[in-house]
Design a protein around this motif. Structure first.
Motif, PDB file in Angstrom:
ATOM      1  N   PRO A  70       0.829  -1.215   0.000  1.00 14.57           N
ATOM      2  CA  PRO A  70       0.000   0.000   0.000  1.00 14.57           C
ATOM      3  C   PRO A  70       0.860   1.259   0.000  1.00 14.57           C
ATOM      4  O   PRO A  70       1.949   1.293   0.562  1.00 14.57           O
ATOM      5  CB  PRO A  70      -0.807  -0.120   1.298  1.00 14.57           C
ATOM      6  CG  PRO A  70      -0.766  -1.557   1.662  1.00 14.57           C
ATOM      7  CD  PRO A  70       0.542  -2.067   1.163  1.00 14.57           C
ATOM      8  N   HIS A  72       1.030   5.304   1.110  1.00 15.96           N
ATOM      9  CA  HIS A  72       0.476   6.191   2.132  1.00 15.96           C
ATOM     10  C   HIS A  72       0.668   7.636   1.686  1.00 15.96           C
ATOM     11  O   HIS A  72       1.797   8.083   1.474  1.00 15.96           O
ATOM     12  CB  HIS A  72       1.159   5.958   3.478  1.00 15.96           C
ATOM     13  CG  HIS A  72       1.040   4.539   3.955  1.00 15.96           C
ATOM     14  ND1 HIS A  72      -0.104   4.051   4.535  1.00 15.96           N
ATOM     15  CD2 HIS A  72       1.911   3.491   3.915  1.00 15.96           C
ATOM     16  CE1 HIS A  72       0.062   2.782   4.857  1.00 15.96           C
ATOM     17  NE2 HIS A  72       1.293   2.418   4.476  1.00 15.96           N
ATOM     18  N   GLU A  96      -3.552  -4.954  -8.100  1.00 13.36           N
ATOM     19  CA  GLU A  96      -4.308  -4.080  -7.205  1.00 13.36           C
ATOM     20  C   GLU A  96      -3.353  -3.117  -6.518  1.00 13.36           C
ATOM     21  O   GLU A  96      -2.309  -3.511  -6.014  1.00 13.36           O
ATOM     22  CB  GLU A  96      -5.034  -4.911  -6.147  1.00 13.36           C
ATOM     23  CG  GLU A  96      -5.897  -4.080  -5.204  1.00 13.36           C
ATOM     24  CD  GLU A  96      -6.591  -4.934  -4.157  1.00 13.36           C
ATOM     25  OE1 GLU A  96      -5.867  -5.508  -3.305  1.00 13.36           O
ATOM     26  OE2 GLU A  96      -7.830  -5.050  -4.197  1.00 13.36           O
ATOM     27  N   ILE A  97      -3.711  -1.840  -6.509  1.00 18.55           N
ATOM     28  CA  ILE A  97      -2.903  -0.812  -5.862  1.00 18.55           C
ATOM     29  C   ILE A  97      -3.741  -0.160  -4.768  1.00 18.55           C
ATOM     30  O   ILE A  97      -4.827   0.369  -5.039  1.00 18.55           O
ATOM     31  CB  ILE A  97      -2.428   0.251  -6.869  1.00 18.55           C
ATOM     32  CG1 ILE A  97      -1.561  -0.398  -7.945  1.00 18.55           C
ATOM     33  CG2 ILE A  97      -1.659   1.353  -6.163  1.00 18.55           C
ATOM     34  CD1 ILE A  97      -1.133   0.542  -9.042  1.00 18.55           C
ATOM     35  N   LEU A  98      -3.249  -0.218  -3.524  1.00 15.79           N
ATOM     36  CA  LEU A  98      -3.957   0.384  -2.388  1.00 15.79           C
ATOM     37  C   LEU A  98      -3.295   1.690  -2.003  1.00 15.79           C
ATOM     38  O   LEU A  98      -2.069   1.754  -1.859  1.00 15.79           O
ATOM     39  CB  LEU A  98      -3.945  -0.574  -1.192  1.00 15.79           C
ATOM     40  CG  LEU A  98      -4.658  -1.914  -1.381  1.00 15.79           C
ATOM     41  CD1 LEU A  98      -4.514  -2.760  -0.112  1.00 15.79           C
ATOM     42  CD2 LEU A  98      -6.126  -1.702  -1.711  1.00 15.79           C
ATOM     43  N   ILE A  99      -4.117   2.726  -1.821  1.00 23.10           N
ATOM     44  CA  ILE A  99      -3.622   4.038  -1.421  1.00 23.10           C
ATOM     45  C   ILE A  99      -4.332   4.438  -0.133  1.00 23.10           C
ATOM     46  O   ILE A  99      -5.555   4.611  -0.116  1.00 23.10           O
ATOM     47  CB  ILE A  99      -3.864   5.092  -2.518  1.00 23.10           C
ATOM     48  CG1 ILE A  99      -3.176   4.665  -3.814  1.00 23.10           C
ATOM     49  CG2 ILE A  99      -3.370   6.458  -2.063  1.00 23.10           C
ATOM     50  CD1 ILE A  99      -3.468   5.569  -4.991  1.00 23.10           C
ATOM     51  N   ASN A 100      -3.584   4.544   0.962  1.00 25.61           N
ATOM     52  CA  ASN A 100      -4.134   4.947   2.255  1.00 25.61           C
ATOM     53  C   ASN A 100      -3.901   6.440   2.472  1.00 25.61           C
ATOM     54  O   ASN A 100      -2.776   6.925   2.353  1.00 25.61           O
ATOM     55  CB  ASN A 100      -3.470   4.166   3.386  1.00 25.61           C
ATOM     56  CG  ASN A 100      -3.777   2.689   3.322  1.00 25.61           C
ATOM     57  OD1 ASN A 100      -4.867   2.297   2.916  1.00 25.61           O
ATOM     58  ND2 ASN A 100      -2.825   1.853   3.715  1.00 25.61           N
TER      59      ASN A 100
END
Length: 315
Positions: A70, A72, A96-100
């Motif tokens: 992820p 941040h 899949e790319i997670l952005i917090n």
């Protein structure tokens, strides 16, 4: 290039037969580490990048493509924009790319009332009563210090008989009595200035007020305006007013602690007299209830009892 594939150990393999148009062909392989940092190596086809496998530590092979850690990104970021986070090549499999979004302390606490109002009995002892609670909300993330509010009392008006008559729980906002000896007759109301701050009381803050009304207790005994009285009463008359006794009381006017009741405790064994409370609630009216003949002088006693002791009036 869909003709190639990258194995978990970093070796490059052909997916189908390849015809070289040049003496050799240069290609690039990308990998991302656990911090999201991209690593790229370029190598000719006739020299497989075996050393590249060391750059793949920390990545996990998914069923299709690579799993990217992820990213941040702080809220309210000033850029520069567009902000580049990751680059995916059209030769790569879907991923899949997670952005917090990281919370920032960009909201102040806000009190839910202004002012807060409470009441406390003037006879309340030290630390024995939680009588009101102040609350403030914060729109920041409640799981971080940005959204956790602490409370503190800044000042007290009036500052008597001590400047710290109350204290407040820093986390819950509950207020209780800290010092005794409150006196409604002298200081019937207190105003507390309260600060609410996030970041354990060290961050953004706001102020509010709590108004505390002191309720009366029976801490003032009635006082006769005269301690003795001599009167004359006509004989053979029932219902005659013998005397009117008046007292003063320092408690709250109209309260049960202020109104007075009278009774005769001695000097009237024959039951010739009666005493009742007058309309003012501070007046005792003595009347005859039996026919009186010429007789020796009567001496009547009237008591009063309070939390501070007792006294007597005689007539």
């Amino acid at each position: 290039d869909k003709r190639f594939d990258v194995n978990m150990d970093g070796t490059v393999t052909l997916k189908r037969p390849l015809t070289l148009h040049e003496a050799y062909e240069v290609f690039s392989v990308h990998a991302w580490d656990a911090n999201g940092k991209k690593h790229t190596i370029e190598s000719p086809l006739d020299h497989p990048p075996s050393a590249f496998s060391r750059s793949l530590a920390g990545l996990k092979r998914a069923k299709r493509g690579w799993v990217i850690p992820p990213f941040h990104v702080p809220e309210n970021s000033r850029g520069p924009f567009p902000m580049k986070l990751v680059q995916a090549s059209i030769a790569e499999s879907p991923m899949e790319i997670l952005i917090n979004v990281i919370d920032q302390n960009d909201n102040k606490p806000v009190f839910t009332q202004y002012p807060f109002n409470g009441h406390v009995h003037e006879a309340t002892g030290k630390g024995t009563c939680i009588f009101m609670t102040v609350t403030a909300t914060d729109a920041d993330d409640p799981e971080t210090y940005n959204g956790i509010v602490n409370y503190a009392i800044v000042s007290q008006e009036p500052p008597f008989p001590k400047s710290n008559m109350f204290d407040i729980n820093i986390l819950s906002g509950t207020i209780r009595v800290r010092e005794p000896d409150m006196d409604r007759e002298q200081w019937p109301r207190y105003t507390l200035l309260i600060v609410a701050a996030d970041m354990e009381g060290k961050g953004s803050s706001t102020t509010g007020t709590a108004v505390i009304t002191i309720t009366d207790s029976n801490d003032n005994p009635p006082q006769f305006e005269q301690t003795s009285l001599s009167v004359s009463v006509p004989e053979n008359k029932v219902g005659a007013v013998v005397a009117k006794l008046t007292v003063s009381d320092g408690d709250e006017v109209g309260s049960p602690a202020w109104s007075t009741k009278y009774r005769i405790i001695s000097g009237d064994k024959g039951g010739f007299f009666n005493v009742s409370t007058g309309p003012s609630q501070l007046e005792g009216i003595i009347t005859t209830v039996k026919v009186l003949c010429v007789a020796p002088m009567f001496t009547l006693s009237f008591p009063f009892r309070t939390s501070k002791g007792k006294g007597y009036f005689q007539t």
